[in-house]
Design a protein around this motif. Structure first.
Motif, mmCIF file in Angstrom:
data_model
loop_
_atom_site.group_PDB
_atom_site.id
_atom_site.type_symbol
_atom_site.label_atom_id
_atom_site.label_comp_id
_atom_site.label_asym_id
_atom_site.label_seq_id
_atom_site.Cartn_x
_atom_site.Cartn_y
_atom_site.Cartn_z
ATOM 1 N N LEU A 100 0.673 -0.993 0.132
ATOM 2 C CA LEU A 100 0.331 0.305 -0.255
ATOM 3 C C LEU A 100 0.674 1.131 -0.295
ATOM 4 O O LEU A 100 0.683 2.332 -0.314
ATOM 5 C CB LEU A 100 -1.091 0.064 1.107
ATOM 6 N N LEU A 101 1.961 1.523 0.515
ATOM 7 C CA LEU A 101 3.049 2.004 0.899
ATOM 8 C C LEU A 101 3.314 2.843 -0.978
ATOM 9 O O LEU A 101 3.798 3.821 -1.679
ATOM 10 C CB LEU A 101 3.953 1.953 1.050
ATOM 11 N N LEU A 102 2.952 1.264 -1.446
ATOM 12 C CA LEU A 102 4.057 1.957 -2.989
ATOM 13 C C LEU A 102 2.734 1.826 -4.604
ATOM 14 O O LEU A 102 2.864 3.251 -4.617
ATOM 15 C CB LEU A 102 4.547 0.599 -3.366
ATOM 16 N N GLN A 103 1.449 1.079 -3.804
ATOM 17 C CA GLN A 103 0.595 1.572 -4.215
ATOM 18 C C GLN A 103 -0.324 2.446 -3.957
ATOM 19 O O GLN A 103 -1.687 1.093 -3.136
ATOM 20 C CB GLN A 103 -0.021 0.800 -5.475
ATOM 21 N N SER A 158 -0.251 6.519 -6.393
ATOM 22 C CA SER A 158 1.310 6.773 -5.725
ATOM 23 C C SER A 158 2.035 8.010 -6.284
ATOM 24 O O SER A 158 1.702 9.119 -6.553
ATOM 25 C CB SER A 158 2.158 5.523 -6.808
ATOM 26 N N VAL A 159 3.779 8.035 -5.573
ATOM 27 C CA VAL A 159 4.179 8.922 -5.837
ATOM 28 C C VAL A 159 4.836 9.186 -7.074
ATOM 29 O O VAL A 159 4.348 10.429 -7.703
ATOM 30 C CB VAL A 159 5.157 8.825 -4.713
ATOM 31 N N GLN A 213 3.791 11.778 -0.971
ATOM 32 C CA GLN A 213 4.121 10.079 -0.743
ATOM 33 C C GLN A 213 6.019 9.303 -0.329
ATOM 34 O O GLN A 213 6.249 8.710 -0.101
ATOM 35 C CB GLN A 213 3.487 10.170 -1.608
ATOM 36 N N LYS A 214 7.016 10.814 -0.857
ATOM 37 C CA LYS A 214 7.905 9.906 -1.343
ATOM 38 C C LYS A 214 8.720 10.316 0.662
ATOM 39 O O LYS A 214 9.189 9.378 0.711
ATOM 40 C CB LYS A 214 8.735 11.093 -1.649
#
Length: 273
Positions: free
Chosen positions: A104-107, A148-149, A203-204
């Protein structure tokens, strides 16, 4: 002459802006060649040549031990949301929650990952009621996590280009209508550019400075001080998500729960998302 200067400044701005925005990138998993996923254990050399397709094949055959080995080997080459997602499907309880959280962090906008994470969380013992947030804060967080980022960075670049085009019409057009349209669109694209970059930056920050963790032990006693002799405050069980408040010590970590409770746990009892 003014138009030449304008386009020179445009080129310089686009180059600098694109480099800064595309700097916000998540690592992608690199696949290699071939192994057969019909066995539950593999040599380290064999795992180095594993591909995601072979991990998926093992998962479909319900050979979860083999799938876990392949997915974890792939993640050593770089992070990928779909690999974390499948790894979460292969695990149970704490490990499942951990890998869904990493996916979830990535998407953050992926509905399937979020749905499976909620199912995994429902199987955990601890139920913590979060401190209510102001609706505006919740709305901003929801908007930030909708993409996402990389997606936000792309939006930032596109809106910046459109901002420059709008400014061109506002500055150089001789028609009043085009000047007004360029001015209005310029304001809109300026807001979108600023917001996109702010959201991408947040996000980053979450990706780089990870301060959330999952309890991996079946149970752990949270203490008032970083010592086994500290007063027992409460007990947490595997799968519980916590915020790492103090990461300065090697053996102990100070944590905070969603309801505001704080305490110390052994570092070995949790794993950072």
């Amino acid at each position: 002459m003014k138009k030449i200067l304008f386009f020179i400044l445009l080129s310089m701005s686009l180059t600098c802006f694109a480099q800064d925005s595309l700097n916000i990138d998540s690592k992608q998993t690199n696949g290699a060649d071939s192994i057969h996923a019909s066995h539950t254990t593999f040599s380290s050399n064999t795992l180095e040549d594993a591909t995601k397709a072979e991990g998926d094949s093992a998962y479909i055959k319900e050979d979860y031990a083999a799938a876990i080995q392949i997915y974890e080997a792939l993640l050593k080459n770089g992070e990928a949301a779909d690999v974390y997602y499948n790894l979460g499907n292969s695990y149970y309880k704490a490990k499942a929650v951990l890998n869904y959280e990493r996916a979830l962090l990535l998407q953050p906008g992926n509905g399937d990952i979020r749905a499976n994470l909620e199912v995994a969380r429902a199987k955990t013992i601890d139920k913590v009621e979060p401190v209510p947030e102001v609706f505006f804060v919740s709305w901003i967080k929801s908007l930030t996590n909708s993409m996402s980022v990389d997606a936000w960075a792309t939006w930032g670049i596109v809106s910046f280009i459109l901002l420059i085009i709008a400014l061109y019409f506002f500055i150089f057009s001789k028609q009043i209508v085009l000047k007004k349209v360029g001015f209005i669109l310029g304001i809109v694209f300026l807001i979108v550019t600023i917001c996109s970059n702010l959201f991408a930056s947040q996000q980053k920050e979450h990706l780089v400075n990870r301060n959330e963790a999952i309890v991996m032990n079946p149970s752990v006693t949270v203490r008032s001080t970083p010592s086994e002799s500290g007063t027992s405050l409460f007990i947490l069980h595997e799968g519980r998500k916590v915020n790492v408040k103090d990461n300065s010590m090697k053996e102990w970590k100070e944590i905070r729960l969603e309801d505001g409770k704080v305490g110390w746990v052994p570092a070995s009892a949790i794993e950072v998302i």
